[in-house]
Scaffold this active site. Structure first.
Site, mmCIF file in Angstrom:
data_model
loop_
_atom_site.group_PDB
_atom_site.id
_atom_site.type_symbol
_atom_site.label_atom_id
_atom_site.label_comp_id
_atom_site.label_asym_id
_atom_site.label_seq_id
_atom_site.Cartn_x
_atom_site.Cartn_y
_atom_site.Cartn_z
ATOM 1 N N ASN A 14 0.934 -1.081 -0.082
ATOM 2 C CA ASN A 14 -0.021 -0.080 0.033
ATOM 3 C C ASN A 14 0.896 1.062 0.010
ATOM 4 O OD1 ASN A 14 -2.065 1.801 0.471
ATOM 5 N ND2 ASN A 14 -2.226 1.529 2.562
ATOM 6 N N LYS A 17 0.211 4.231 -0.464
ATOM 7 C CA LYS A 17 -0.646 5.469 -0.001
ATOM 8 C C LYS A 17 -0.333 6.737 -0.813
ATOM 9 C CE LYS A 17 0.107 3.543 4.603
ATOM 10 N NZ LYS A 17 0.155 3.556 6.019
ATOM 11 N N HIS A 63 -9.689 1.085 5.195
ATOM 12 C CA HIS A 63 -8.379 1.188 5.580
ATOM 13 C C HIS A 63 -8.813 2.401 6.788
ATOM 14 C CE1 HIS A 63 -4.357 2.619 6.250
ATOM 15 N NE2 HIS A 63 -4.026 1.571 5.559
ATOM 16 N N GLU A 72 -6.839 4.987 7.957
ATOM 17 C CA GLU A 72 -6.738 6.125 7.421
ATOM 18 C C GLU A 72 -7.983 6.735 6.564
ATOM 19 O OE1 GLU A 72 -3.120 5.514 5.316
ATOM 20 O OE2 GLU A 72 -2.135 5.248 7.247
ATOM 21 N N GLU A 109 -5.398 -4.911 10.736
ATOM 22 C CA GLU A 109 -4.594 -3.779 10.943
ATOM 23 C C GLU A 109 -4.882 -3.026 12.187
ATOM 24 O OE1 GLU A 109 -2.799 -2.792 6.843
ATOM 25 O OE2 GLU A 109 -4.432 -1.318 7.090
ATOM 26 N N GLY A 160 2.199 2.240 10.668
ATOM 27 C CA GLY A 160 3.081 3.361 10.417
ATOM 28 C C GLY A 160 3.703 3.896 11.687
ATOM 29 N N SER A 192 3.269 -1.991 10.315
ATOM 30 C CA SER A 192 4.544 -2.107 10.525
ATOM 31 C C SER A 192 5.211 -3.546 10.365
ATOM 32 C CB SER A 192 4.916 -1.373 11.887
ATOM 33 O OG SER A 192 4.620 -0.227 12.207
HETATM 34 C C1 PEP Z 1 -1.024 0.379 5.918
HETATM 35 O O1 PEP Z 1 -1.325 1.293 5.535
HETATM 36 O O2 PEP Z 1 -1.971 -0.549 5.468
HETATM 37 C C2 PEP Z 1 -0.017 -0.104 6.836
HETATM 38 C C3 PEP Z 1 0.234 -1.332 7.490
HETATM 39 O O3 PEP Z 1 1.199 0.597 6.930
HETATM 40 P P1 PEP Z 1 2.640 0.351 7.609
HETATM 41 O O4 PEP Z 1 3.348 -0.910 7.273
HETATM 42 O O5 PEP Z 1 3.605 1.744 7.368
HETATM 43 O O6 PEP Z 1 2.247 0.394 9.047
#
Ligand code: PEP
Length: 255
Positions: A13, A15, A100, A102, A172, A178, A216
């Site tokens: 992803n 972003k 997601h 975000e 998640e 992040g 992460s």
């Molecule tokens: C994500 O945006 O779905 C995500 C898991 O980001 P990160 O791996 O940077 O934590």
């Protein structure tokens, strides 16, 4: 014959990154290494680039392309700025992220909007990567599982039995996205097992639904996560912007 166990998926992803020239280099590096290393190909790999690049990468037909969002509007019409599931499908996009954190937190994607997006995407023939996860406050209050189950119920309410084959779930935990903090493999596995058990109450195909972990994920923790029975891949943000890191995460899930 349809597989009786879930297929493994690693999805990058990106972003709102990176600029186009860099994106083209990153995409080629990932696609080439994936295609040249047969041992990686037991794991499916897909990339979610920013919207302006979707059709450019999708028409290359090297890796499946994922949209990061989709409109609540179907088809076409006077809806300035919207991108419908039907138009995504037309430009060879195969999957779409829905839910997601975000989008839920920053862009007002509530249950009603998400359900509309789910319906549109499934009707257009896209595969959905449906994201669920709890906040730190909810986890500390002991509500992690109930929050995730409620989000899954919202998905189930608009999903017909024949459509589960077009659904991937990504767990998640919001506090791990992040932040550099990852759920321990034990915590992640516990939630994935609970998700699997819940899905079994909804569909006879539950054991085939890929359950990805996100938050992460990096080369240093991917092997341990991949060893968990109910973790069938990863949704990767930051580490998907570096080809070598992303390939080594794929390697972990291709074992
Ligand atoms: C994500 O945006 O779905 C995500 C898991 O980001 P990160 O791996 O940077 O934590």
């Amino acid at each position: 014959m349809t597989a009786l166990t879930p297929q493994n998926w690693v999805i990058g992803n990106w972003k709102l990154n990176p600029y186009f020239n860099e994106a083209k280099q990153l995409f080629s590096a990932i696609a080439q290494q994936y295609q040249n290393q047969a041992e990686l190909q037991t794991c499916h790999v897909a990339i979610a680039p920013p919207a302006p690049y979707l059709s450019f990468f999708a028409t290359q037909q090297t890796l499946p392309i994922v949209a990061q969002d989709v409109s609540t509007i179907r088809g076409q019409g006077a809806y300035t700025g919207e991108v419908s599931a039907d138009l995504l499908k037309e430009t060879a996009v195969e999957l779409v992220l829905i839910g997601h954190s975000e989008r839920r937190e920053l862009f007002g994607d509530d249950a009603e909007k998400l359900q509309q997006k789910i319906k549109n995407a499934l009707q257009a023939g896209l595969t959905i990567v449906y994201c669920v996860g709890e906040s730190l406050v909810q986890r500390e209050a002991g509500q992690a599982q109930s929050v995730v189950i409620r989000q899954l119920q919202e998905l189930a309410d608009v999903t017909h039995d024949t459509e589960w084959k077009n659904i991937i779930i990504a767990y998640e935990p919001i506090w791990a996205i992040g932040t550099g903090k990852t759920a321990s493999p034990q915590d992640a596995q516990q939630m994935h097992a609970a998700i699997r058990v819940y899905l079994q109450t909804l569909t006879t195909t539950a054991n085939r639904i890929p359950l990805l972990y996100g938050g992460s994920v990096k080369p240093e923790n991917a092997v341990e996560l991949a060893a968990c029975a109910d973790i069938n891949g990863a949704l990767v943000g930051g580490a998907s912007l570096d080809a070598a890191s992303f390939i080594s995460i794929i390697q972990a899930f291709a074992q």
